[in-house]
Scaffold this active site. Structure first.
Site, mmCIF file in Angstrom:
data_model
loop_
_atom_site.group_PDB
_atom_site.id
_atom_site.type_symbol
_atom_site.label_atom_id
_atom_site.label_comp_id
_atom_site.label_asym_id
_atom_site.label_seq_id
_atom_site.Cartn_x
_atom_site.Cartn_y
_atom_site.Cartn_z
ATOM 1 N N ASN A 163 -10.150 -23.831 2.277
ATOM 2 C CA ASN A 163 -11.348 -24.650 2.481
ATOM 3 C C ASN A 163 -12.313 -23.908 3.419
ATOM 4 O O ASN A 163 -12.047 -23.781 4.610
ATOM 5 C CB ASN A 163 -10.908 -25.999 3.082
ATOM 6 C CG ASN A 163 -12.067 -26.955 3.245
ATOM 7 O OD1 ASN A 163 -13.171 -26.536 3.563
ATOM 8 N ND2 ASN A 163 -11.809 -28.230 3.040
ATOM 9 N N HIS B 162 -15.118 -24.757 4.659
ATOM 10 C CA HIS B 162 -15.704 -25.582 5.729
ATOM 11 C C HIS B 162 -14.779 -25.614 6.945
ATOM 12 O O HIS B 162 -15.225 -25.554 8.087
ATOM 13 C CB HIS B 162 -15.935 -27.009 5.236
ATOM 14 C CG HIS B 162 -16.843 -27.102 4.066
ATOM 15 N ND1 HIS B 162 -18.206 -27.040 4.157
ATOM 16 C CD2 HIS B 162 -16.573 -27.220 2.741
ATOM 17 C CE1 HIS B 162 -18.756 -27.137 2.961
ATOM 18 N NE2 HIS B 162 -17.772 -27.254 2.079
ATOM 19 N N LYS B 163 -13.483 -25.722 6.685
ATOM 20 C CA LYS B 163 -12.519 -25.719 7.797
ATOM 21 C C LYS B 163 -12.594 -24.384 8.544
ATOM 22 O O LYS B 163 -12.559 -24.346 9.769
ATOM 23 C CB LYS B 163 -11.086 -25.905 7.278
ATOM 24 C CG LYS B 163 -10.766 -27.277 6.737
ATOM 25 C CD LYS B 163 -9.286 -27.303 6.345
ATOM 26 C CE LYS B 163 -8.818 -28.647 5.855
ATOM 27 N NZ LYS B 163 -7.379 -28.649 5.533
ATOM 28 N N ASP C 116 -3.575 -29.886 8.176
ATOM 29 C CA ASP C 116 -3.743 -30.912 7.160
ATOM 30 C C ASP C 116 -4.479 -32.070 7.823
ATOM 31 O O ASP C 116 -4.179 -32.421 8.968
ATOM 32 C CB ASP C 116 -2.387 -31.368 6.607
ATOM 33 C CG ASP C 116 -2.520 -31.944 5.196
ATOM 34 O OD1 ASP C 116 -3.286 -31.372 4.393
ATOM 35 O OD2 ASP C 116 -1.876 -32.962 4.900
ATOM 36 N N ASP D 176 -17.624 -36.747 5.169
ATOM 37 C CA ASP D 176 -18.614 -36.670 6.257
ATOM 38 C C ASP D 176 -19.827 -37.587 6.062
ATOM 39 O O ASP D 176 -20.301 -38.175 7.039
ATOM 40 C CB ASP D 176 -19.086 -35.221 6.447
ATOM 41 C CG ASP D 176 -18.094 -34.387 7.263
ATOM 42 O OD1 ASP D 176 -17.166 -34.969 7.850
ATOM 43 O OD2 ASP D 176 -18.255 -33.155 7.302
#
Ligand code: ITT
Length: 201
Positions: free
Chosen positions: A9, A11-12, A69, A152
């Site tokens: 991911n 964004h993470k 997670d 979000d």
């Protein structure tokens, strides 16, 4: 210190680099030359985080690494989507469909209380360590904002009037579950700097 971040991911990756990147060099899976969809078959965030970190630890030949997670727990839905947050509306994963399903499930429920929970699993010198971060807030009745990812656009953290999707990554990190879990990771890594045997340069 270098750590491989066991995530697909982006964004993470961006959020963690912003929160802790100056203190630890975070290596993405592509930079580590690893291409792998990591299964998340377990009923808890902790077990899934562990699975992701152990998988990448194995595939990298024993490098230090971490995973995380994350789940969104909504009180009026008995804690759902929780550990199923990524695939709440089925596969392939769609943030838009997940969010739409969440809003439908909540309807006009007056209780909009929810929280993001992040569990990090760090594997350092073959040992496992876990860190958790939480962010309490409310689910809106309609999405607002275009930043960020996942849920979000419908999540307003306590202490703000804006959704995460109306915040810059830096502003989101002031409140976020991910940054708080990352704080625990960094505090722990600092305790390891006295024993160089635990640190890989
Ligand atoms: P990796 O397993 O490769 O790390 P993922 O996106 O599958 O990436 P998760 O299993 O932790 O990650 O998925 C949790 C889901 O929860 C994710 O798909 C988003 O929909 C949502 N989510 C996680 N963190 C979030 C955040 O900070 N803001 C909004 N939604 C988030």
């Amino acid at each position: 210190m270098k750590l491989i971040f066991a995530t697909n991911n982006p964004h993470k990756l961006e959020e963690f680099r912003l929160a802790i990147g100056s203190r630890v060099k975070i290596i993405s899976l592509s930079e580590a030359g690893i291409r792998k969809e990591i299964p998340e078959p377990y009923p808890t965030l902790k077990e899934n985080a562990r699975e992701k970190a152990q998988t990448i630890h194995r595939l990298s030949g024993g490098e230090n690494c971490f995973s995380e997670d994350t789940g969104l727990e909504v009180d009026a839905l008995g804690g759902e989507p929780g550990v199923n947050s990524a695939r709440y509306a089925g596969e392939p994963v769609s943030y838009t469909l997940n969010t739409a399903k969440l809003l439908r499930a909540l309807g006009d429920a007056p209780n909009r209380r929810a929280r993001f929970i992040t569990v990090i699993c760090l594997i350092l010198q073959g040992q496992e360590y876990f860190f958790e971060g939480r962010c309490e807030g409310q689910i809106l009745r309609a999405p607002a904002g275009t930043e960020g990812f996942g849920y979000d656009p419908v999540f307003v953290p306590d202490g703000s009037q804006k959704t995460f999707a109306e915040m810059s990554p830096k502003e989101k990190n002031i409140f976020s579950h991910r940054r708080k879990a990352g704080d625990g990771l960094i505090a722990f890594l600092k305790t390891q700097t006295d024993s160089p045997a635990h640190v890989q340069n």
